[in-house]
Design a protein around this motif. Structure first.
Motif, PDB file in Angstrom:
ATOM      1  N   LEU B  59      17.815  34.211  74.929  1.00  0.00           N
ATOM      2  CA  LEU B  59      18.492  33.296  74.020  1.00  0.00           C
ATOM      3  C   LEU B  59      18.215  33.770  72.602  1.00  0.00           C
ATOM      4  CD1 LEU B  59      19.901  30.509  73.969  1.00  0.00           C
ATOM      5  CD2 LEU B  59      17.650  29.464  74.068  1.00  0.00           C
ATOM      6  N   ILE B  61      18.890  32.962  68.497  1.00  0.00           N
ATOM      7  CA  ILE B  61      19.264  31.865  67.608  1.00  0.00           C
ATOM      8  C   ILE B  61      19.316  32.358  66.176  1.00  0.00           C
ATOM      9  CG2 ILE B  61      18.633  29.509  66.929  1.00  0.00           C
ATOM     10  CD1 ILE B  61      18.405  29.281  69.745  1.00  0.00           C
ATOM     11  N   GLU B  62      20.391  32.011  65.494  1.00  0.00           N
ATOM     12  CA  GLU B  62      20.493  32.377  64.068  1.00  0.00           C
ATOM     13  C   GLU B  62      19.354  31.732  63.279  1.00  0.00           C
ATOM     14  OE1 GLU B  62      24.178  31.260  62.221  1.00  0.00           O
ATOM     15  OE2 GLU B  62      23.625  32.149  60.298  1.00  0.00           O
ATOM     16  N   GLY B  63      18.752  32.491  62.402  1.00  0.00           N
ATOM     17  CA  GLY B  63      17.665  31.962  61.590  1.00  0.00           C
ATOM     18  C   GLY B  63      16.314  32.117  62.262  1.00  0.00           C
ATOM     19  N   VAL B  64      16.321  32.401  63.566  1.00  0.00           N
ATOM     20  CA  VAL B  64      15.071  32.654  64.290  1.00  0.00           C
ATOM     21  C   VAL B  64      15.028  34.123  64.719  1.00  0.00           C
ATOM     22  CG1 VAL B  64      13.643  32.045  66.279  1.00  0.00           C
ATOM     23  CG2 VAL B  64      14.970  30.265  65.107  1.00  0.00           C
ATOM     24  N   HIS B  65      16.095  34.561  65.389  1.00  0.00           N
ATOM     25  CA  HIS B  65      16.116  35.919  65.928  1.00  0.00           C
ATOM     26  C   HIS B  65      16.986  36.885  65.130  1.00  0.00           C
ATOM     27  CE1 HIS B  65      15.172  33.332  69.437  1.00  0.00           C
ATOM     28  NE2 HIS B  65      14.245  34.224  69.589  1.00  0.00           N
ATOM     29  N   LEU B 144      24.456  30.730  68.139  1.00  0.00           N
ATOM     30  CA  LEU B 144      23.463  31.123  69.137  1.00  0.00           C
ATOM     31  C   LEU B 144      24.136  31.752  70.332  1.00  0.00           C
ATOM     32  CD1 LEU B 144      23.102  28.941  71.711  1.00  0.00           C
ATOM     33  CD2 LEU B 144      22.655  27.512  69.722  1.00  0.00           C
ATOM     34  N   TRP B 343       5.121  37.639  68.815  1.00  0.00           N
ATOM     35  CA  TRP B 343       5.792  36.367  68.615  1.00  0.00           C
ATOM     36  C   TRP B 343       4.896  35.329  67.960  1.00  0.00           C
ATOM     37  CZ3 TRP B 343       6.211  31.248  70.502  1.00  0.00           C
ATOM     38  CH2 TRP B 343       7.477  30.686  70.419  1.00  0.00           C
TER      39      TRP B 343
END
Lengths: 349, 349
Positions: B59, B61-65, B144, B343
């Protein structure tokens, strides 16, 4: 619903990704012989000798597909699994494994994710499905759940959407529209609560509707029943977007038309009573409400004797030549062309 | 990168879900005999006679990955597929199918989603993988992507994480740390651009680093190479979180210790030069940077002759008795216990 009375909060950042995965998966017991390897490696390993593998996936997003102000997390987890299993049953297959990916913002403590997984695990247990993998990450906003379900079937048993033939009967399981109305009731109560937090709503008269919305059950039993009755549908689909949309899918992919009889659509008495109260048309609710997770299928007329009188099934119409189009035959015996609403309609609200 | 010069914007709401799915999937051609049915029914159907099915999911996610201010959508789509295929190759399997679920807020027009899918389709083509299903929905914020990859392997060929034995050699493919440094370079340029939008950065000296970050390639070639060399690793994992974290996974699951030699870790000259420029330790970057999508594996010493001198492989250590722990042997010949960062470390930044 599992309630968390102590309001413990364990931050997800404290645990870290691997800690969280270990925590959420440590009690998983694999029940399927085909689950060779579950959580804990780069990929799950599934052994499907002489069977065909079915794969389906669904994504649920907070604020789009669910509202946590009235959807308990445990129910959400359960429902997220049902949505996927329903697609496997709609192929006339057996669901065997799922993978679950979750993203949660830091507003969710560990205990919230545990509740969500409690629902997921319960669904796996009730439906004899193995949780074999997934991904857990943080999100910048809200909660989202992506589930992939794997199933199996002998190739001869699989039912696609494109096999309906002219004169086949159109059959639906259970009853329709309740889940959509359950959502309307819950949204109304939420508004009442926002105005007057002391209000004590009496929701008994909507119990069935709310259960259908919050804790739907996928129709695994129907796959078994059809096998027992020796009926193989010619086409099948599950009802997630609303009856109209699903009928149109079958007709378009099978290149047939249909006559769908308004007076045959199965409605629960609570649906009829609540439609009157909300002043909305019950046929419209059944056609466009969605989230019923019932199965819609077509069978050859020669199979009619095997299904007639069975309380699980309602014959709601029959397939016609494609040139006749897809028609709703109203109670007043008028023909109205069927149009898909469902998702598109809600989007434009 | 495909650039959209005309700045056409087609709203996703206009198309609706089914319109969008049809639009994005109309050109898909299935290449695998095992892909019995792809997009367009409740579930994909995959035939895996006498093979084991591998399933993995990730998965993003924009702003995370990912950060769309420097990650072109086409590259993002390509990378999202690579991340998943890499997990299948890490099992010593062949990736055969993927499902793709996308949620996008209304800030994304159709053309943006098309770019994303252009990258996904290119990855499928280059790696001979069939796109067989998915889900497309709206999100309340950002973009996402959830991808599930399916693969296959003979059960005798599958390599798990738990098979490493004492005295096995620890081997890594390619070189490490470049992707993490590429991200640091891109983030620095973003800050420069925010202060001075007229700045014309010269990124030539970082080309390899940026390519490793924006367009990583999963090591499908290594699975074939190992087969050709008749080497079956005893354990294998892909490097997504950083070398240290992956070594620890293998050691813990295999119940062995290891000696990992700092001076053996393969680094590209651009990595060494850029670490000097950024004043960060290149060993730390290789150990904790992540997103390399190289393969890390262990082989019996008797296989050493088959792999030695091959430019794809670097022997970086060996496995020891579990009681000796997991040790980094520094250039100064000191032992430092390996700790997982990756991480968790990034989360706490």
């Amino acid at each position: 619903m599992l309630e968390n009375k102590e309001n413990t909060r364990t931050s997800l950042a404290e645990l870290g990704e691997f800690g969280l995965i270990n925590h959420l998966t440590k009690d998983i017991k694999l029940v399927h012989k085909s689950s060779v390897k579950g959580v804990g490696d780069d990929a799950a390993v599934i052994n499907h000798k002489n069977m065909q593998t079915l794969v389906t996936t669904d994504l649920l997003i907070e604020g789009v597909h669910f509202d946590l102000s009235f959807m308990p997390l445990k129910h959400l987890g359960y429902k997220a699994v049902m949505v996927n299993l329903s697609d496997v049953y709609a192929m006339n297959g057996t669901a065997t494994q799922i993978t679950v990916s979750i993203a949660a913002s830091n507003r969710f403590p560990l205990e919230a994710i545990e509740e969500l997984y409690a629902g997921i695990h319960l669904a796996c247990k009730n439906y004899e499905v193995d949780l074999v993998g997934g991904d857990t990450t943080s999100s910048t906003k809200g909660l989202l759940i992506s589930i992939t379900a794997i199933g199996e079937a002998n190739s001869d048993d699989i039912v696609y959407r494109d096999g309906a033939k002219q004169n086949d009967l159109l059959v639906v399981t259970g009853d329709l529209g309740a889940s959509y109305l359950g959502l309307q009731v819950l949204e109304r109560e939420k508004q009442v609560f926002e105005v007057n937090p002391q209000a004590k709503p009496d929701l008994d008269q909507y119990a069935y509707l709310i259960e259908r919305q919050l804790k739907p059950e996928a129709r695994r039993d129907i796959v078994k029943l059809l096998k027992d009755l020796k009926v193989k549908p010619t086409a099948m689909i599950d009802i997630s977007d609303g009856l109209a949309s699903e009928v149109i899918h079958i007709c378009q992919q099978s290149k047939v038309g249909c006559h769908l009889y308004e007076d045959k659509i199965p409605l629960d008495p609570q649906v009829i009573a609540t439609c009157e109260e909300f002043k909305i048309d019950s046929t419209m609710v059944a056609l466009s409400g969605g989230e019923d997770y019932e199965l819609l299928f077509t069978v050859a007329q020669s199979d009619f004797d095997k299904i007639k009188g069975n309380p699980n099934f309602t014959v709601i119409g029959h397939m016609t030549d494609v040139s006749l189009g897809m028609q709703l035959i109203t109670r007043a015996d008028q023909q109205i062309p069927l149009t898909a609403q469902g998702w598109d309609a809600f989007l434009k609200k």
